[in-house]
Design a protein around this motif. Structure first.
Motif, PDB file in Angstrom:
ATOM      1  N   GLN A  11       9.754  25.682 -24.517  1.00 53.46           N
ATOM      2  CA  GLN A  11      10.498  26.822 -23.432  1.00 53.46           C
ATOM      3  C   GLN A  11      11.588  26.000 -22.525  1.00 53.46           C
ATOM      4  N   VAL A  12      12.677  26.468 -22.807  1.00 57.14           N
ATOM      5  CA  VAL A  12      14.030  26.031 -22.281  1.00 57.14           C
ATOM      6  C   VAL A  12      13.771  26.612 -20.706  1.00 57.14           C
ATOM      7  N   GLN A  13      14.312  25.763 -19.821  1.00 60.53           N
ATOM      8  CA  GLN A  13      14.217  26.016 -18.704  1.00 60.53           C
ATOM      9  C   GLN A  13      15.817  25.967 -18.263  1.00 60.53           C
ATOM     10  N   LEU A  14      16.364  26.722 -17.163  1.00 58.28           N
ATOM     11  CA  LEU A  14      17.642  26.756 -16.733  1.00 58.28           C
ATOM     12  C   LEU A  14      17.604  26.852 -15.279  1.00 58.28           C
ATOM     13  N   VAL A  15      18.189  26.056 -14.504  1.00 58.36           N
ATOM     14  CA  VAL A  15      18.367  26.149 -13.074  1.00 58.36           C
ATOM     15  C   VAL A  15      19.846  26.143 -12.470  1.00 58.36           C
ATOM     16  N   GLU A  16      19.979  27.373 -11.835  1.00 60.73           N
ATOM     17  CA  GLU A  16      21.486  27.581 -11.354  1.00 60.73           C
ATOM     18  C   GLU A  16      21.467  26.877 -10.132  1.00 60.73           C
ATOM     19  N   SER A  17      22.527  26.567  -9.319  1.00 58.32           N
ATOM     20  CA  SER A  17      22.923  26.327  -8.292  1.00 58.32           C
ATOM     21  C   SER A  17      24.112  26.310  -7.905  1.00 58.32           C
ATOM     22  N   GLY A  18      24.783  26.443  -6.398  1.00 56.04           N
ATOM     23  CA  GLY A  18      26.233  26.258  -6.341  1.00 56.04           C
ATOM     24  C   GLY A  18      26.608  27.635  -5.597  1.00 56.04           C
ATOM     25  N   GLY A  19      25.398  28.751  -5.403  1.00 51.72           N
ATOM     26  CA  GLY A  19      26.112  29.916  -4.808  1.00 51.72           C
ATOM     27  C   GLY A  19      26.059  29.951  -3.351  1.00 51.72           C
ATOM     28  N   GLY A  20      26.760  31.030  -2.965  1.00 52.29           N
ATOM     29  CA  GLY A  20      26.832  31.027  -1.379  1.00 52.29           C
ATOM     30  C   GLY A  20      27.736  31.889  -0.768  1.00 52.29           C
ATOM     31  N   LEU A  21      28.059  32.114   0.410  1.00 43.81           N
ATOM     32  CA  LEU A  21      29.034  32.922   0.985  1.00 43.81           C
ATOM     33  C   LEU A  21      30.358  32.210   1.263  1.00 43.81           C
ATOM     34  N   VAL A  22      31.218  33.035   0.417  1.00 43.74           N
ATOM     35  CA  VAL A  22      32.650  32.469   0.567  1.00 43.74           C
ATOM     36  C   VAL A  22      33.550  33.620   1.013  1.00 43.74           C
TER      37      VAL A  22
END
Length: 117
Positions: free
Chosen positions: A1-12
């Motif tokens: 099972q491939v896992q993907l983890v996103e990051s870097g979002g926020g308020l701009v």
């Protein structure tokens, strides 16, 4: 099972920039396509940008010239550099990987991007 983890979002603020990262649990060279999608409240999930195994890229018209997708193969990471952000870019951004061999698509959990003054 491939896992993907996103990051870097926020308020701009409008006109600002963010860089999203999608870390994949295996070599991205084992996947045919890795891409970024987004979904705003009450709307369908839309393609934003994709990068293929060969490194070819494709973008939705509404982000051309503002967003750039790239990859770091040794780090198993795909990035989405977002510049000149607009309030209408506000959405949850998802990373998706596709394997033709395994006939499977894999999704990350998403990262929220909010563009507001």
């Amino acid at each position: 099972q491939v896992q993907l983890v996103e990051s870097g979002g926020g308020l701009v603020q409008p006109g600002g920039s963010l860089r999203l990262a999608c870390v994949v649990s295996e070599s991205i060279l084992s996947l045919n396509v890795v891409g970024w999608y987004r979904q705003a409240p009450g709307k369908q999930r839309d393609l934003v940008a994709i990068i293929s195994l060969s490194g070819a890229t494709n973008y939705a018209d509404f982000v051309k010239g503002r967003f750039t997708i790239s990859r770091d193969i040794p780090k198993n990471t795909v990035y989405l550099q977002m510049n000149s952000l607009k309030p209408e870019d506000t959405a949850v951004y998802y990373c998706k990987a596709s394997s033709r061999l395994r006939r499977a698509d894999y999704w990350g959990q998403g990262t929220q991007v909010t563009v507001s003054s």
